[in-house]
Design an enzyme around this catalytic site. Structure first.
Site, mmCIF file in Angstrom:
data_model
loop_
_atom_site.group_PDB
_atom_site.id
_atom_site.type_symbol
_atom_site.label_atom_id
_atom_site.label_comp_id
_atom_site.label_asym_id
_atom_site.label_seq_id
_atom_site.Cartn_x
_atom_site.Cartn_y
_atom_site.Cartn_z
ATOM 1 N N GLN A 1 -11.072 -6.108 16.021
ATOM 2 C CA GLN A 1 -10.770 -7.093 14.985
ATOM 3 C C GLN A 1 -9.291 -6.957 14.631
ATOM 4 O O GLN A 1 -8.830 -5.885 14.253
ATOM 5 C CB GLN A 1 -11.613 -6.853 13.727
ATOM 6 C CG GLN A 1 -11.313 -7.832 12.602
ATOM 7 C CD GLN A 1 -11.878 -7.402 11.252
ATOM 8 O OE1 GLN A 1 -11.216 -7.522 10.233
ATOM 9 N NE2 GLN A 1 -13.111 -6.898 11.247
ATOM 10 N N CYS B 1 -31.115 30.998 -7.950
ATOM 11 C CA CYS B 1 -30.086 31.146 -6.915
ATOM 12 C C CYS B 1 -30.613 31.939 -5.723
ATOM 13 O O CYS B 1 -30.362 31.592 -4.565
ATOM 14 C CB CYS B 1 -28.853 31.836 -7.494
ATOM 15 S SG CYS B 1 -28.135 30.989 -8.927
#
Length: 516
Positions: free
Chosen positions: A39, A437
């Site tokens: 393009q 965690c």
């Protein structure tokens, strides 16, 4: 003509991208590397210059039997005989463009939303340019960033009304994210036909090599892509497969790379050792590429997130994505501050996570729910029923094409197709620092040795962790937070050294299937 949209090049003639190089030469090199559509976009040159340049580009594309499309300017396309045009939402309307160019012309339309996409399809677009996916300096009039999830929403919607409109996405696509965008944007009904790039080729010192690399990446699945798992209910297999998976963990002792907050590094390392993994606590992104090659997994825990830390997380995430190493994201305190909310967006855009693990407040923030405010790292009072949690987790897992775990009194986990509730664990886990965690460390370690069904691996890690917590109390060695931690570590060690070799350890799994 039949068009291959797989690698769609949009030109840029600005000094910052093209520099002093000749545009036609750069496009020639890119076509030699495998570009399938070009393009020509130039917003500043006069009409005569546009036509002259377009004719030169057309000689290149015609020789390669690929189409040249002109951005916006129908007059230029008609004057020099291009195969078609690409029009934006603020350009000439599609029906008028079709009447002027004829049925044979290729006409593409920019679509930034479902509504724009549907209208373009109904008006007869040959293809859609979907985006902007990520922020990019080459397009200043960006309305909004839609990400892979926004692309997928558009693909899903248009699949219901047409099956003959091609699609490419555009906006910030490059070699580091092209596979992830293609993977995460794919819906169950539709997938992209290609990717449009600008800077990734136009700004490259080697356009041929850049195009060749992109074509290769487009043609292959990312190494982190999930293998299609069995539809068998995990509730029926985890009690048998769980011990086998943990035995593999013990045998292989995979590296678990923790980029975690400073408060829990020592505890996370001890948990990893107790279950049989090999921990390394490193927040240095520069060494992640070497660590990622060792076959282990990565935990990104943003409990003490900083600007430098965020940069290190991204570096490590990309290193593990590049080799297909399992990654887990723990968005600690995600909704507490604007900095953390921004960090979540940056990390989610910066790489692929196999698992996202968080409490209700954190998962709400990752999902983009309004009002997901947290006080510090605590989730805050729950506002969702179990069914609502299941629906949210399932939707987020579908959006990200990964596994999402919402922790709580009852954990909810999903890969988008299968959704389960797990009721194991003990309340003392909520009375010690870093229990969430280190659950992430456990899950990531198991993922490193069982990648054929990542949901089963994650469920196995959760059950190992939470059954050990139950046993720590039931054995009578834990009387409060201070005695719970050593008793908990002992039970993790006991399960993997005594129970697992005997093929047991998961008999008390409390897991049920949820139809959300």
């Amino acid at each position: 003509m039949k068009v291959d949209y797989s690698l769609y090049l949009v030109t840029d003639s600005t000094q910052g991208i093209l520099g002093d190089r000749d545009l036609t030469s750069v496009v020639q090199a890119a076509v030699e590397g495998g570009v399938t559509v070009v393009q020509y976009r130039d917003k500043t040159s006069g009409t005569a210059e546009l036509i002259r340049t377009a004719k030169k580009l057309h000689q290149v594309t015609k020789a390669a039997s690929i189409p040249l499309l002109i951005n916006d300017r129908l007059d230029v396309a008609l004057a020099m005989g291009a195969e078609g045009v690409h029009i934006g939402q603020d350009d000439i309307d599609l029906p008028t463009a079709r009447r002027l160019l004829g049925k044979a012309a290729i006409i593409g339309v920019t679509a930034n939303s479902v509504q724009e996409a549907v209208k373009a399809v109904e008006d007869g677009a040959d293809y859609l340019g979907i985006g902007t996916v990520y922020a990019t300096p080459t397009k200043e009039d960006t309305k909004s960033i839609i990400g892979p999830a926004g692309v997928r929403d558009i693909l899903t919607e248009i699949a219901a009304i047409s099956d003959n409109v091609a699609t490419v996405c555009i906006g910030g696509i490059n070699a580091s994210n092209i596979q992830r965008v293609l993977y995460q944007s794919q819906s169950r009904l539709n997938s992209l036909d290609g990717v449009a790039v600008v800077s990734a080729i136009m700004a490259s010192s080697d356009p041929t090599g850049a195009a060749r690399t992109l074509r290769s990446l487009i043609a292959t699945q990312p190494l982190f892509a999930t293998i299609q798992a069995s539809n068998a209910l995990i509730t029926n297999v985890v009690k048998i497969e769980g011990p086998r998976i943990i035995q593999a963990l013990v045998t292989q002792s995979p590296l678990c790379h923790n980029m975690t907050n400073l408060v829990v590094q020592n505890f996370a390392a001890n948990v990893a050792l107790a279950i049989g993994a090999s921990p390394i606590m490193s927040n240095n992104g520069a060494e992640a590429a070497d660590l990622a090659k060792l076959g282990g997994s990565l935990v990104v825990n943003m409990g003490t997130v900083t600007s430098d830390g965020l940069s290190n997380y991204l570096q490590a995430l990309r290193a593990y994505n590049a080799v297909g190493g399992p990654t887990l994201f723990d968005p600690v305190g995600a909704g507490a501050t604007q900095q953390r909310r921004d960090a979540v967006k940056t990390l989610m855009a910066g790489g692929y996570f196999d698992v996202i693990k968080g409490n209700e407040g954190e998962i709400k923030t990752v999902a983009g729910m309004a009002g997901a405010q947290q006080r510090g790292v605590d989730s805050g009072a729950s506002t969702l029923s179990l069914e609502e949690k299941a629906r949210l987790v399932q939707q987020l897992a579908t959006r990200e094409r990964n596994i999402v775990l919402m922790t709580g009194k009852v954990d909810v986990i999903s890969d988008g197709r299968r959704t389960y509730a797990i009721s194991n664990g003990h309340e003392l886990l909520g009375s010690i620092t870093g229990s969430g965690c280190t659950l992430g460390t456990t899950i990531a370690s198991v993922l490193a040795v069982h990648r054929s069904d990542k949901l089963l691996a994650a469920v196995t890690g959760i059950l190992l962790y939470e059954i050990a917590a139950e046993q720590a109390v039931s054995c009578g060695n834990a009387h409060g937070p201070g005695t719970f931690i050593p008793a908990f570590l002992d039970r993790l060690y006991h399960i993997r050294t005594v129970d697992v070799p005997a093929g047991t350890g998961f008999e008390n799994a409390k897991i049920k299937n949820i139809i959300a």
